[in-house]
Write a protein that holds these residues in place. Structure first.
Motif, PDB file in Angstrom:
ATOM      1  N   VAL A  50      44.061 -62.528   0.612  1.00 19.88           N
ATOM      2  CA  VAL A  50      43.826 -63.358  -0.571  1.00 19.88           C
ATOM      3  C   VAL A  50      42.836 -62.691  -1.520  1.00 19.88           C
ATOM      4  O   VAL A  50      43.043 -62.699  -2.743  1.00 19.88           O
ATOM      5  CB  VAL A  50      43.344 -64.769  -0.165  1.00 19.88           C
ATOM      6  N   HIS A  59      43.871 -65.125   4.834  1.00 21.66           N
ATOM      7  CA  HIS A  59      43.056 -65.904   3.896  1.00 21.66           C
ATOM      8  C   HIS A  59      41.645 -66.091   4.420  1.00 21.66           C
ATOM      9  O   HIS A  59      41.401 -66.037   5.629  1.00 21.66           O
ATOM     10  CB  HIS A  59      43.690 -67.264   3.619  1.00 21.66           C
ATOM     11  N   ARG A  92      43.275 -70.533  -0.114  1.00 21.40           N
ATOM     12  CA  ARG A  92      44.606 -70.005   0.169  1.00 21.40           C
ATOM     13  C   ARG A  92      45.492 -69.958  -1.075  1.00 21.40           C
ATOM     14  O   ARG A  92      46.648 -70.365  -1.033  1.00 21.40           O
ATOM     15  CB  ARG A  92      45.290 -70.852   1.248  1.00 21.40           C
TER      16      ARG A  92
END
Length: 318
Positions: free
Chosen positions: A128, A117, A146
């Motif tokens: 992500v 992330h 996230r």
């Protein structure tokens, strides 16, 4: 997706443990509070703590203090971490191995070297970013940084991860993680000949007092951590292990293996600095993940092959 909070907790299990208000009960005497908090909280520098104190966001026993305050045993320290500024995390057309996907969740096979992330100063090229492009719908539980991330893998750890596509699924999977009902199996090649065929490492983990970027087995500001292991094959100077997590702490397997004297091969943080096999990271792979589906209630399990570079090393030492 709502623009909720970006949690500073960096533990693998991302759930309700992450809060904007954090309370710590001091377990030592005489240390400056800014030093103590920065050693206790994840990813919180001393300068950041000093700013929180100056802004009146830190109290001790319900009273405001200054950065040079010396803590006392059993002081109740309350830290209020403000909401971050909204950050623009962009979808990117990054190649992602989606093993399984339905309306509620996805199973991803993350490659070694990919960060899960975005974080401060590193907003692109992460899993992500790719998930936002390929999956579109992601849970909002863990905020804009996230989305969908229920648990994480270290940058140089490869393998299977669960991703939640909506908040209902995220909450369900997070609860399963907390009660240890998700079956997570890792394979690791470790240094040395592990004596016992099976074993358990039950040792609490917290931030290292010597290096705040590392984790260590410690009783100070730590959380319980349990790793079960089983020998798959011995190679003389090396051992291939099958590991099952009961908890999911940052660097858990890597630190626990070092703790018992068998660091993961290729781990230049907790293991040997000598890169005997020309590796780009540790030989640690999330091989299997099994879980109850949040909607159907059926048990699902997925398995993955060891990466090519992992298999290459096994052939060399065999």
């Amino acid at each position: 997706m709502d623009d909720s909070k970006f949690f500073i907790d960096d533990f693998d299990e991302l759930s309700e443990e992450d809060e904007n208000e954090t309370v710590i009960v001091a377990d030592k005497n005489g240390e400056r509070i800014d030093v103590y908090i920065s050693m206790s909280l994840e990813d919180m520098s001393r300068n950041s703590v000093q700013k929180l104190i100056a802004d009146g966001r830190v109290t001790v026993n319900e009273k405001l203090i200054k950065s040079n305050y010396k803590i006392k045993i059993n002081d109740v320290i309350k830290i209020i971490i403000p909401e971050p500024e909204l950050l623009d995390v962009k979808a990117e057309n990054i190649d992602i191995n989606i093993v399984y996907e339905d309306n509620d969740l996805a199973v991803i096979n993350k490659p070694q070297g990919m960060v899960v992330h975005p974080a401060a100063g590193h907003y692109g090229g992460t899993l992500v970013n790719g998930l936002m492009y390929h999956l579109k719908d992601l849970s909002s539980i863990n905020g804009v940084m996230r989305p969908g991330i229920v648990h994480r893998l270290d940058k140089n750890t490869s393998g299977l991860m669960l991703v939640a596509k909506n908040d209902k699924s995220h909450n369900f999977l997070a609860a399963c993680l907390k009660e240890h009902s998700i079956n997570r199996i890792y394979y690791a090649l470790v240094e040395g000949n592990v004596k016992d065929d099976v074993g358990k490492v039950d040792a609490p983990l917290g931030r290292s007092e010597k290096d705040r970027k590392k984790r260590a087995v410690t009783t100070k500001n730590s959380k319980n951590a349990v790793t079960n292991y089983q020998v798959v094959k011995r190679y003389g100077k090396y051992t291939l292990l099958k590991l099952k997590l009961e908890t999911g702490r940052t660097h858990q397997i890597r630190v626990h293996m070092k703790y018992i004297g068998h660091a993961v091969v290729g781990d230049d943080v907790y293991g040997s600095k000598l890169n005997k096999f020309g590796l780009e990271g540790q030989l640690l792979h999330s091989k299997t993940v099994g879980f109850i589906h949040p909607t159907t209630g059926e048990y699902m399990e997925f398995d993955s092959e060891l990466p090519e570079y992992f298999q290459r090393v096994l052939k060399i030492i065999d």
